[in-house]
Write a protein that holds these residues in place. Sequence first.
Motif, short mmCIF file in Angstrom:
data_model
loop_
_atom_site.label_atom_id
_atom_site.label_comp_id
_atom_site.label_asym_id
_atom_site.label_seq_id
_atom_site.Cartn_x
_atom_site.Cartn_y
_atom_site.Cartn_z
N GLY A 1 1.16 13.57 5.17
CA GLY A 1 2.11 13.68 4.64
C GLY A 1 1.86 13.25 3.16
O GLY A 1 0.52 12.84 2.98
N GLN A 2 2.89 13.07 2.24
CA GLN A 2 2.51 12.77 0.86
C GLN A 2 2.39 11.37 0.53
O GLN A 2 2.12 10.95 -0.35
CB GLN A 2 3.69 13.55 -0.13
CG GLN A 2 4.96 12.57 -0.03
CD GLN A 2 5.65 12.38 1.12
OE1 GLN A 2 5.41 13.42 1.89
NE2 GLN A 2 6.92 11.59 1.09
N GLY A 3 2.97 10.44 1.55
CA GLY A 3 2.92 8.97 1.14
C GLY A 3 3.98 8.18 0.93
O GLY A 3 4.89 8.76 0.14
N THR A 4 4.49 6.90 1.36
CA THR A 4 5.35 6.43 0.74
C THR A 4 5.26 4.92 0.33
O THR A 4 4.23 4.29 1.04
CB THR A 4 6.57 6.39 1.71
OG1 THR A 4 7.74 5.70 1.21
CG2 THR A 4 6.00 5.58 3.21
N GLN A 5 5.46 4.53 -0.78
CA GLN A 5 5.00 3.13 -1.20
C GLN A 5 5.79 2.02 -0.49
O GLN A 5 6.96 2.13 -0.52
CB GLN A 5 5.14 3.21 -2.87
CG GLN A 5 4.67 1.86 -3.26
CD GLN A 5 3.29 1.44 -3.21
OE1 GLN A 5 2.68 2.35 -3.73
NE2 GLN A 5 2.91 0.29 -2.81
N VAL A 6 4.84 1.02 -0.03
CA VAL A 6 5.62 0.03 0.18
C VAL A 6 4.89 -1.20 -0.49
O VAL A 6 3.74 -1.41 -0.50
CB VAL A 6 5.21 -0.20 1.88
CG1 VAL A 6 5.47 -1.86 2.23
CG2 VAL A 6 5.71 0.70 2.82
N ALA B 1 0.83 -0.97 0.08
CA ALA B 1 0.03 -0.01 -0.05
C ALA B 1 1.04 1.25 -0.02
O ALA B 1 2.15 1.12 0.31
CB ALA B 1 -0.88 -0.01 1.25
N VAL B 2 0.22 2.40 -0.09
CA VAL B 2 0.86 3.63 0.11
C VAL B 2 0.51 4.01 1.73
O VAL B 2 -0.52 4.18 1.97
CB VAL B 2 0.55 4.91 -0.85
CG1 VAL B 2 1.01 5.91 -0.37
CG2 VAL B 2 0.64 4.49 -2.21
N TYR B 3 1.66 4.18 2.32
CA TYR B 3 1.66 4.44 3.56
C TYR B 3 1.69 6.33 4.06
O TYR B 3 2.66 6.74 3.41
CB TYR B 3 2.66 3.73 4.39
CG TYR B 3 2.39 2.35 4.62
CD1 TYR B 3 2.61 1.32 3.39
CD2 TYR B 3 1.95 1.73 5.88
CE1 TYR B 3 2.01 0.10 3.79
CE2 TYR B 3 1.77 0.31 6.17
CZ TYR B 3 1.61 -0.39 4.86
OH TYR B 3 1.57 -1.75 4.90
#
Length: 123
Positions: free
Chosen positions: A114-119, A91-93
Motif C-alpha cells: 500500500g501507499q502508507g498511512t501516517q501514525v 511511523a508510516v504504516y
Amino acid sequence: QVQLVESGGGLVQPGGSLRLSCAASGSIFSINSMGWYRQAPGKQREWVAAITSDGDTNYGDSVKGRFTISRDNAKNTVYLQMNSLKPEDTAVYYCNADVSVYVAATFKSRNYWGQGTQVTVSS
C-alpha cells in the motif's frame, strides 16, 4: 493489477488507540498472507504483524500484547488494532499482501504494498 489502500492513521496521545484498515482490490484470485510494516524517520522498514489466510497470526516483539491483526476475507481487508500506543510507535504504516492473480492462463503469486498511512503518537 492489484491495489492496497490503507486508512485509519492519525494523531493520538500516548496510551491511546487507533485502528488501521487496508483494503485490497483489483484482479484478485485469492489473498494468501497479509501483513503490516512500519517505517519511522531515519530507520529501516520494520515488520509489525502478519496473518495467514487461515487466520494464524504473528507479531513483532515490540508490539506483542498491544497490537492485534485481523482480516475479513469476504472484504479482502486486513486490520491492525493498536492499543497502548507509545511515541516510539510513530511511523508510516504500510500494508503488504501476497496475492494470487490469474495472468497469461496461469496463477501467479505477486507481492503488493500500500501507499502508507501516517501514525503519530504524541502529547
